[in-house]
Design an enzyme around this catalytic site. Structure first.
Site, short mmCIF file in Angstrom:
data_model
loop_
_atom_site.label_atom_id
_atom_site.label_comp_id
_atom_site.label_asym_id
_atom_site.label_seq_id
_atom_site.Cartn_x
_atom_site.Cartn_y
_atom_site.Cartn_z
N ASP A 134 0.76 -0.97 0.02
CA ASP A 134 -0.07 0.00 0.18
C ASP A 134 1.04 1.10 0.02
O ASP A 134 2.14 1.15 0.33
CB ASP A 134 -0.84 0.16 1.27
CG ASP A 134 -2.07 1.06 1.09
OD1 ASP A 134 -2.08 1.79 0.10
OD2 ASP A 134 -2.96 0.92 1.87
C1 BGC Z 1 -4.91 3.55 0.14
C2 BGC Z 1 -4.91 2.37 -0.95
C3 BGC Z 1 -4.87 3.23 -2.23
C4 BGC Z 1 -3.51 4.01 -2.12
C5 BGC Z 1 -3.22 4.72 -3.45
C6 BGC Z 1 -3.47 4.39 0.08
O1 BGC Z 1 -3.64 5.45 0.98
O2 BGC Z 1 -4.80 2.81 1.42
O3 BGC Z 1 -6.34 1.84 -0.71
O4 BGC Z 1 -4.91 2.29 -3.15
O5 BGC Z 1 -3.40 4.88 -1.20
O6 BGC Z 1 -3.85 5.83 -3.43
#
Ligand code: BGC
Length: 768
Positions: free
Chosen positions: A299
């Protein structure tokens, strides 16, 4: 030694000039040859991606750091403009080896990219579809697949290679800030919905990133919290959805979560990312039934140790920092990150991305069929709406409205509807249809003085705050309605509609307080006043809920509205979709993907949600007893059971048969529309496995479901539901494997978790 990216990048361009002619090329030569030609720096850069450059990562307004460390030295700084602006991130390209920059964009409710670009007249809007909970509430695999096929087309036509979705964490507790982005409390519904979602997107040769693996069921301290749970809860509840989705759809990528699982960060967790996911531990049935074939990414800004992440099987770090890049280069050079591992991780990425738009050189149009997708989102949103209450008013039910009904619309959401949550799940759409517009489009007259009062109020409030952005979608306090205003409106209208809306988003959890899980005093007073005044005038009062998850309903129901419709966060056509249900154009067939308790404290997880601040641990004490598994076992009854939802018609179930076909359970049931209007019914199949003191099983578990076509009055359809052998099993803690107990199993078809229609017992003998 610090390896500055800039130096690495200069070195790369020198290399590319020198060796470009003879270097192996991705797409022409074998992936092994391409990897063999990579320098150590190129290898390290390849597994450390970049991010959206136009947003410097801020702390969220809620005071929660989105990124655990400041992003100083982030690899992102090297990129001036992303290939697709507003996408969440992209890979470093290596032109001398023919490796393009793959693009990763959010998110679950549609493609999230910037709608406008500097010095560019073009528009890059995407369709805002309903959020995932609303999709799950359709219980309609085909419709979900059709919806996400449209999402995937948008990704493809805008040059996005991987959609960062679906998100499939479990609704362990109703206050999780991201529940709207997740499907359900039940792992089978989650897994089946995820598979449908993934199959739809991937039909376009666009990949998905199934997220967040694993046990990321709260936002509070999401970067550090340690989810502590039993192996059984992990297997049966929290990993099962991932297992089903992989088995039935093989996602291109998986996103590891920020949190720790039983003490180890998910992105550094070899057991989770390699042994379980890729089936390498060889233990008896301990791994996933079908191993995962794609690659794992972190993530965003999961800033654990780069080498440990690589060793664990976390192939790509998104987006990585200078520190992680340095760690990897050093690891390769000193042997702590063996070539075999880094090469294997790069191989997985390159192999998976072979079909991508970037690798195949697909000439994307930047013109997806948004008009067609608007129809898709309108349909799926109304299909997922759940009718919670529909009383008799006079001789007929409160809903649907008769044609020509004059309506007075109270509540901010009537004029400024919420269509999605905030954070990475929010979509930059071109427009949204309010409930007032939807009602007018459907031919209903909307009371003008009330409309004027709300629109002037909202215009004034909006002028005081910044427009919607990544973190914040403004929501305003409700107007305090006066008796005179409501009385006047009810003189001129046949019915009142009153909305309650709630916003939520990543980075924070909801709270069991007024204005969030509970109504504010103003909301409660408005609902009571509208219901009382409408009833005194012999008119109907309808409540429409506009939120991604649920709230406490005590104050709502105390006002005794004639009908209640849960409209979720229904995407950009939400107003039209709600009007389709209120007018009867669509007969509601949505059913709840979660159990709705009378009081927040009724949820067992409320005892330790979000976590113990002292030691950053969240203890999943309720174990496998989440949602209806908990309520079935205890004496407290839910307000609305899992799977609950009313229709404008009625259904009868008959001819229920269950067969054991070589370990597969095949059930059939006939469903007849016994009412006066056409409608659809979704049917749930529950299994009750033999239980003993040593190995207690839940009272029942959802094992399959099916939905009828639109049945005309009097029409019958036979539905078939199959339970794969693996899905019938439970996790045996003693033997540390999946297995089936000998004995009598009861199978029940039900309209919801508390409304079992027919049951049959069959005897099953153990196998695995
Ligand atoms: C989120 C993800 C997301 C990623 C990219 C993170 O803060 O938890 O779900 O895909 O950011 O934006």
């Amino acid at each position: 030694m610090k390896h500055k990216l800039l130096n690495a990048s200069i070195a790369m361009s020198v290399l590319s000039l020198a060796g470009c002619q003879n270097a192996p090329q991705y797409g022409r030569d074998s992936i092994e040859e391409v990897i063999a030609a990579m320098t150590v720096e190129e290898k390290a850069q390849f597994v450390v991606g970049t991010n959206r450059v136009q947003e410097t990562p801020p702390d969220s307004p809620k005071g929660i750091k989105r990124y655990p460390e400041q992003c100083e030295g982030a690899v992102a700084t090297l990129q001036t403009q992303g290939k697709v602006q507003g996408a969440a991130g992209q890979h470093f390209d290596i032109p001398r080896l023919g490796i393009p920059a793959f693009v990763y964009a959010d998110g679950p409710a549609g493609v999230r990219i910037d709608p406008k670009r500097e010095n560019d007249e073009g528009e890059y809007y995407c369709t805002a579809f309903p959020t995932e909970t609303a999709l799950a509430a359709t219980w309609d695999i085909d419709l979900v697949e059709r919806t996400t096929k449209a999402m995937g087309e948008e990704a493809k036509e805008y040059g996005v290679d991987v959609l960062l979705a679906p998100a499939i964490n479990i609704h362990r507790n109703p206050l999780c800030g991201r529940n709207f982005e997740y499907f359900s409390e039940d792992p089978l519904l989650v897994g089946k919905m995820a598979a449908a979602y993934i199959n739809g997107v991937q039909k376009n040769n666009v990949g998905v990133s199934l997220k967040h693996y694993a046990v990321n069921n709260q936002e509070t301290h999401r970067n550090g919290v340690n989810a502590q749970l039993s192996m059984r809860a992990l297997r049966e509840i929290y990993l099962r959805g991932f297992e089903i989705a992989i088995r039935e759809s093989q996602p291109w990528t998986i996103m590891s979560s920020y949190n720790k699982v039983n003490g180890i960060f998910a992105s550094e967790n070899h057991w989770l990312l390699t042994e379980v996911l890729r089936g390498t531990d060889g233990s008896k049935g301990g791994t996933f039934e079908v191993p995962f074939q794609g690659f794992v990414m972190t993530d965003w800004w999961a800033q654990e140790n780069g080498v440990r992440q690589q060793l664990a099987g976390n192939d790509l770090i998104m987006p990585g920092t200078q520190r992680q890049l340095d760690e990897i280069i050093e690891g390769i050079n000193n042997g702590s990150l063996p070539d075999s591992i880094i090469d294997q991780n790069i191989y997985r990425i390159l192999k998976t991305m072979e079909k991508s738009t970037a690798a195949t050189g697909y000439k994307y149009s930047n013109k997806p069929d948004l008009a067609d997708h608007a129809k898709v989102t309108r349909e799926v949103a109304s299909d997922g709406m759940v009718l919670l209450k529909n009383d008799l008013t006079g001789t007929s039910k409160a809903l649907p409205f008769e044609a020509g009904t004059k309506v007075a619309l109270f509540g901010n959401a009537c004029y400024d509807i919420l269509v999605g949550g905030s954070g990475s799940g929010n979509v930059n759409r071109k427009y949204k249809v309010s409930l007032a517009e939807g009602m007018e489009n459907a031919g209903f007259a909307v009371d003008e003085p009330v409309k004027k009062a709300y629109t002037s109020y909202l215009d004034a409030e909006k002028a005081k705050v910044p427009a919607e952005n990544f973190w914040t979608i403004p929501v305003f306090a409700e107007l305090s309605l006066s008796e005179a205003q409501v009385t006047e409106a009810m003189k001129n209208s046949d019915a009142a509609i009153i909305t309650i809306c709630r916003m939520a988003g990543e980075g924070g959890d909801r709270k069991a307080v007024a204005g969030d899980y509970l109504l504010t005093d103003t909301e409660a007073a408005n609902i009571a006043l509208v219901c009382k005044t409408a009833h005194a005038a012999g008119k109907k009062a309808i409540v429409v809920l506009n939120m991604g998850n649920i709230i406490d309903m005590n104050a709502v129901l105390a006002a005794n509205p004639d009908a209640v419709l849960h409209a979720w966060l229904g995407g950009q056509e939400a107003g039209n979709s709600i009007a389709d249900v209120l007018s009867g154009k669509v007969n509601p067939s949505g059913k709840l993907p979660m159990t709705w308790a009378k009081n927040y404290q009724d949820y067992a997880s409320s005892k330790n949600f979000p976590f113990s601040v002292a030691d950053s641990i969240v203890n999943y004490e309720e174990d496998i007893y989440v949602g209806y598994r908990q309520f079935d076992k205890g004496s407290v009854k839910p307000l609305y059971p899992f799977g609950f939802g009313l229709s404008y018609t009625t259904f009868e179930y008959s001819d229920f048969e269950v067969k054991n076909d070589n370990g597969k359970i095949v059930a059939t049931v006939a469903v007849k529309n016994t009412g006066a209007v056409a409608g659809r019914e979704s049917v749930q199949l529950y299994q009750s496995a033999p239980s003993s003191a040593e190995w207690e099983k839940p009272v029942k578990e959802l094992k399959a479901f099916a939905k009828t076509k639109i049945l005309q009055p009097g029409e019958t359809q036979k539905l078939t539901m199959t339970i794969e052998k693996f899905d019938a099993m439970s996790w045996n803690e003693k033997q540390n494997c999946w297995s089936v107990d000998n004995g009598d199993y009861t199978y029940s078809v039900a309209a919801n978790a508390e409304d079992v229609k027919l049951s049959k017992a069959i005897s099953i003998s153990a196998t695995k």
